[in-house]
Motif scaffolding. Structure first.
Motif, mmCIF file in Angstrom:
data_model
loop_
_atom_site.group_PDB
_atom_site.id
_atom_site.type_symbol
_atom_site.label_atom_id
_atom_site.label_comp_id
_atom_site.label_asym_id
_atom_site.label_seq_id
_atom_site.Cartn_x
_atom_site.Cartn_y
_atom_site.Cartn_z
ATOM 1 N N HIS A 32 1.523 -7.059 0.359
ATOM 2 C CA HIS A 32 0.910 -8.252 0.726
ATOM 3 C C HIS A 32 2.025 -9.425 1.164
ATOM 4 O O HIS A 32 2.460 -9.761 0.394
ATOM 5 C CB HIS A 32 0.417 -8.575 1.531
ATOM 6 C CG HIS A 32 -1.573 -8.601 0.329
ATOM 7 N ND1 HIS A 32 -1.605 -6.850 -0.025
ATOM 8 C CD2 HIS A 32 -2.609 -7.907 0.990
ATOM 9 C CE1 HIS A 32 -2.760 -5.970 -0.160
ATOM 10 N NE2 HIS A 32 -3.231 -6.819 1.537
ATOM 11 N N VAL B 165 8.367 7.457 5.647
ATOM 12 C CA VAL B 165 8.442 6.724 4.308
ATOM 13 C C VAL B 165 7.333 7.499 3.822
ATOM 14 O O VAL B 165 5.871 7.072 4.230
ATOM 15 C CB VAL B 165 8.392 5.264 4.565
ATOM 16 C CG1 VAL B 165 8.264 4.151 3.916
ATOM 17 C CG2 VAL B 165 9.275 3.908 5.872
ATOM 18 N N ILE C 5 6.567 -11.547 -1.763
ATOM 19 C CA ILE C 5 6.429 -10.730 -1.132
ATOM 20 C C ILE C 5 5.225 -10.501 -2.836
ATOM 21 O O ILE C 5 5.049 -10.582 -3.616
ATOM 22 C CB ILE C 5 7.265 -9.362 -1.724
ATOM 23 C CG1 ILE C 5 7.662 -8.822 -0.771
ATOM 24 C CG2 ILE C 5 5.777 -7.870 -1.858
ATOM 25 C CD1 ILE C 5 8.946 -7.962 -0.631
ATOM 26 N N LEU C 6 3.288 -10.840 -2.168
ATOM 27 C CA LEU C 6 1.930 -11.697 -3.218
ATOM 28 C C LEU C 6 2.492 -9.942 -4.408
ATOM 29 O O LEU C 6 2.480 -10.920 -5.594
ATOM 30 C CB LEU C 6 0.796 -10.354 -2.669
ATOM 31 C CG LEU C 6 0.015 -11.016 -3.341
ATOM 32 C CD1 LEU C 6 0.031 -12.229 -4.457
ATOM 33 C CD2 LEU C 6 -1.084 -10.095 -2.800
ATOM 34 N N GLU C 7 3.054 -8.717 -3.439
ATOM 35 C CA GLU C 7 2.553 -7.715 -5.017
ATOM 36 C C GLU C 7 3.933 -7.605 -6.431
ATOM 37 O O GLU C 7 3.858 -7.358 -7.223
ATOM 38 C CB GLU C 7 2.763 -6.002 -4.734
ATOM 39 C CG GLU C 7 1.160 -6.224 -3.912
ATOM 40 C CD GLU C 7 0.840 -6.090 -2.830
ATOM 41 O OE1 GLU C 7 2.358 -6.837 -2.076
ATOM 42 O OE2 GLU C 7 -0.126 -6.418 -2.855
ATOM 43 N N GLU C 8 4.746 -8.692 -5.868
ATOM 44 C CA GLU C 8 6.625 -8.549 -6.703
ATOM 45 C C GLU C 8 5.878 -9.954 -7.149
ATOM 46 O O GLU C 8 7.123 -10.770 -8.045
ATOM 47 C CB GLU C 8 7.313 -8.348 -6.179
ATOM 48 C CG GLU C 8 7.307 -7.343 -6.034
ATOM 49 C CD GLU C 8 8.455 -6.796 -4.821
ATOM 50 O OE1 GLU C 8 9.186 -7.743 -4.860
ATOM 51 O OE2 GLU C 8 8.776 -5.487 -4.371
ATOM 52 N N ARG D 259 -3.197 -9.979 -6.823
ATOM 53 C CA ARG D 259 -4.152 -9.159 -5.152
ATOM 54 C C ARG D 259 -5.956 -8.985 -6.272
ATOM 55 O O ARG D 259 -7.030 -8.621 -4.968
ATOM 56 C CB ARG D 259 -3.385 -8.081 -5.057
ATOM 57 C CG ARG D 259 -4.226 -7.301 -4.319
ATOM 58 C CD ARG D 259 -2.785 -6.375 -3.821
ATOM 59 N NE ARG D 259 -3.198 -5.115 -2.888
ATOM 60 C CZ ARG D 259 -2.722 -3.861 -2.820
ATOM 61 N NH1 ARG D 259 -1.058 -3.539 -2.537
ATOM 62 N NH2 ARG D 259 -3.533 -3.023 -1.807
ATOM 63 N N MET E 278 -9.930 3.057 -5.542
ATOM 64 C CA MET E 278 -9.285 2.078 -4.532
ATOM 65 C C MET E 278 -7.860 2.074 -4.292
ATOM 66 O O MET E 278 -7.202 2.988 -3.285
ATOM 67 C CB MET E 278 -8.913 1.015 -3.822
ATOM 68 C CG MET E 278 -10.660 0.491 -3.026
ATOM 69 S SD MET E 278 -11.305 -1.495 -3.854
ATOM 70 C CE MET E 278 -10.445 -2.115 -2.402
ATOM 71 N N GLU F 290 -5.500 5.252 -1.783
ATOM 72 C CA GLU F 290 -4.329 4.372 -1.243
ATOM 73 C C GLU F 290 -3.221 4.839 -1.027
ATOM 74 O O GLU F 290 -2.839 5.963 -0.204
ATOM 75 C CB GLU F 290 -4.560 2.513 -2.096
ATOM 76 C CG GLU F 290 -3.374 2.346 -1.029
ATOM 77 C CD GLU F 290 -3.355 2.426 0.598
ATOM 78 O OE1 GLU F 290 -2.220 2.825 1.205
ATOM 79 O OE2 GLU F 290 -4.487 2.317 1.541
ATOM 80 N N ARG G 220 -3.215 8.585 0.329
ATOM 81 C CA ARG G 220 -3.013 8.077 2.309
ATOM 82 C C ARG G 220 -1.842 7.712 2.244
ATOM 83 O O ARG G 220 -1.342 8.565 3.704
ATOM 84 C CB ARG G 220 -4.337 6.694 2.475
ATOM 85 C CG ARG G 220 -5.582 7.044 2.561
ATOM 86 C CD ARG G 220 -6.056 6.217 3.730
ATOM 87 N NE ARG G 220 -7.274 5.806 3.868
ATOM 88 C CZ ARG G 220 -8.174 5.316 3.042
ATOM 89 N NH1 ARG G 220 -8.105 3.951 2.853
ATOM 90 N NH2 ARG G 220 -9.241 5.354 3.838
ATOM 91 N N ALA G 221 -1.074 7.294 1.463
ATOM 92 C CA ALA G 221 0.306 6.870 1.860
ATOM 93 C C ALA G 221 1.144 8.706 1.665
ATOM 94 O O ALA G 221 2.350 8.588 2.429
ATOM 95 C CB ALA G 221 0.549 5.898 0.227
ATOM 96 N N ARG G 222 0.430 9.527 0.544
ATOM 97 C CA ARG G 222 1.596 10.806 0.537
ATOM 98 C C ARG G 222 0.568 11.341 1.704
ATOM 99 O O ARG G 222 1.370 12.806 1.791
ATOM 100 C CB ARG G 222 0.330 11.476 -1.314
ATOM 101 C CG ARG G 222 1.031 11.265 -2.625
ATOM 102 C CD ARG G 222 2.535 10.764 -2.295
ATOM 103 N NE ARG G 222 3.593 11.422 -1.475
ATOM 104 C CZ ARG G 222 3.934 12.871 -2.102
ATOM 105 N NH1 ARG G 222 4.252 12.633 -3.628
ATOM 106 N NH2 ARG G 222 4.510 13.714 -1.721
ATOM 107 N N ARG H 142 0.709 10.427 4.068
ATOM 108 C CA ARG H 142 1.121 9.802 5.976
ATOM 109 C C ARG H 142 2.881 10.331 5.476
ATOM 110 O O ARG H 142 2.617 10.576 6.003
ATOM 111 C CB ARG H 142 1.093 8.449 6.170
ATOM 112 C CG ARG H 142 -0.210 7.223 6.185
ATOM 113 C CD ARG H 142 0.171 6.287 6.853
ATOM 114 N NE ARG H 142 0.431 5.800 5.465
ATOM 115 C CZ ARG H 142 -0.009 5.050 4.662
ATOM 116 N NH1 ARG H 142 -1.759 4.391 5.080
ATOM 117 N NH2 ARG H 142 0.134 4.350 3.937
ATOM 118 N N ALA H 143 3.145 10.266 3.763
ATOM 119 C CA ALA H 143 4.452 11.317 4.348
ATOM 120 C C ALA H 143 4.642 12.233 4.656
ATOM 121 O O ALA H 143 5.792 12.886 5.253
ATOM 122 C CB ALA H 143 4.217 10.245 3.065
ATOM 123 N N ILE I 198 4.300 7.491 9.184
ATOM 124 C CA ILE I 198 5.221 6.520 8.325
ATOM 125 C C ILE I 198 4.141 5.401 7.787
ATOM 126 O O ILE I 198 2.701 5.948 8.989
ATOM 127 C CB ILE I 198 5.790 5.376 9.392
ATOM 128 C CG1 ILE I 198 6.960 5.970 8.888
ATOM 129 C CG2 ILE I 198 5.712 4.169 7.782
ATOM 130 C CD1 ILE I 198 8.050 5.176 9.750
#
Lengths: 319, 110
Positions: free
Chosen positions: A186, A219, B17-20, B67, B93, B97, B100-102, B104-105, B110
């Motif tokens: 985000h 990616v 970047i929120l997560e960082e 978050r 969750m 996630e 889902r990312a795996r 997609r890869a 993407i």
């Protein structure tokens, strides 16, 4: 404005009990809650349903709403009748802190407008409330994450005008997509959410980032992959190639004896960051077409040359 | 994590970047989530958030905590789950996630 059939939106009968309504809300909230659902329309659906629940769970509001009659249809053009809510108290439920989000014009007309005016002027009343946070999703190209780019987003911001009416205003916000951002992260734009009332600070704007599908790259968290087509002789004999990456063209050495599917890694050339990802070329052997006698002869020669080659040896002795 | 100074007119809004984000105090989290310190302390005691530091005054949170706190607060408010339920939902969750990312890869999207 459009009539909202709150019973239909919640999927309950007009004579549903408070318990039925609460159960329906919980069931729909689990399905459409924006934090839980990935459906594109989830946020809109959840807001509609939340608005319906705010009315139907409150006996006063529900009774006032019911007084409009059962003949109205969802989406029908609607104007509140004069004095429609006479005799009902407790309208103007905008004072619940968690209901500060903008509801539909229909809701505002029925339950808030009458309470507008001095009560709306919270600064004069000495109230300083923080503005609400806003959320949106944006899609960027994977290349954007390598360099950090400036983008624009257009948001509709609900505001209270000088007459105490709720109006929406379009606002353009320019922001930098930070270098190294990954899908699912985000961007936080502090102070770019809804305005606070009185001296309350503005809310923040959160943008959930996704990558647009790309013709070349895919990616996996921080790592970026490219399927690299190579000719059989390049894979077999080795080759020095110029190949694309999101950061520009690089020279790549394909080692001799490379099999299809071999991954060649450029360490640290994935999505940038304190722990940068890696970039992978995945070799994909492509065959020249047999489009003439010469090509046919070349393949025939190859077959003769590699007579003892057993491509399916791993499948068993008889294949 | 104070609000940044107003950018120059015409300059892009300040973005992070929120997560960082890191080293956020309990007070920072309260403001960002618009909730009381008590509610966030409960999330820490239930293990939903695991800040560095041993006392609430010394707690330091990350952007990922922020978050998670925001999601947990919304789940509690909108779905009526308790902190333990919110912790479970957050974990599921995250797993979803990741999968889902795996996916997609692996499927080339993407």
């Amino acid at each position: 404005m459009e009539f909202k059939d709150y019973y239909q939106l919640m999927g309950v009968a007009r004579d549903a009990t408070a318990d039925d309504i609460k159960k329906a809300y919980r069931r729909l909230a689990r399905k459409y809650h924006p934090d839980v659902s990935k459906e594109a329309s989830a946020e809109v659906r959840f807001k509609e349903m939340r608005e319906a629940y705010d009315v139907l769970r409150d006996p006063e509001k529900r009774a006032a709403y019911d007084q409009l009659g059962a003949n109205w249809k969802q989406g029908q053009d609607f104007t509140p009748p004069q004095g429609w809510d006479a005799g009902f108290e407790g309208r103007g439920g905008a004072d619940d802190a968690d209901q500060s989000e903008a509801h539909s014009d229909f809701f505002e007309a029925l339950f808030r407008r009458a309470a507008a005016g001095p009560r709306r002027d919270s600064a004069a009343a000495g109230l300083h409330l923080p503005g609400e946070d806003r959320h949106a999703r944006i899609q960027i190209d994977v290349e954007d994450a390598y360099i950090g780019v400036t983008r624009n987003i257009s948001l509709r911001i609900p505001q209270i005008d000088s007459d105490g009416r709720l109006v929406t205003r379009e606002r353009q916000i320019e922001f930098v997509v930070p270098k190294g951002i990954r899908a699912g992260q985000h961007i936080r734009l502090a102070g770019q959410g809804g305005p606070g009332s009185g001296q309350g600070a503005a809310g923040d704007l959160y943008l959930e980032v996704g990558f647009r599908p790309h013709a070349l790259y895919r990616v996996d968290v921080r790592d970026v992959y490219l399927d690299l087509p190579v000719a059989p002789w390049e894979a077999a004999l080795g080759a020095a190639l110029e190949v694309p990456t999101p950061a520009g063209v690089v020279e790549l050495t394909v080692p001799p004896g490379s099999a299809a599917g071999r991954k060649l890694r450029l360490r640290g050339r994935g999505i940038p960051g304190t722990t940068p990802g890696d970039f992978y070329f995945v070799l994909k052997v492509v065959l020249p077409p047999v489009d003439g006698d010469d090509a046919r002869a070349a393949y025939t020669n190859m077959a003769a040359q590699f007579r003892s080659f057993r491509p399916r040896a791993v499948l068993g002795a008889h294949t | 994590m104070n609000n940044p100074p107003k950018p120059e007119p015409g300059a892009p809004a300040t973005s992070h970047i929120l997560e960082e984000l890191s080293d956020l105090t309990l007070d920072d989290l309260c403001r960002a989530c618009a909730v009381s310190a008590e509610l966030l302390q409960e999330l820490v005691y239930e293990g939903v958030l695991e800040p560095r530091g041993s006392t609430p005054q010394a707690w330091l949170f990350t952007g990922v905590h922020l978050r998670h706190a925001r999601i947990a607060v919304r789940l509690q408010r909108d779905l009526g789950v308790n902190p333990a339920g919110a912790a479970l939902a957050l974990q599921l969750m995250e797993d979803l996630e990741f999968l889902r990312a795996r996916l997609r890869a692996l499927t080339g999207q993407i």
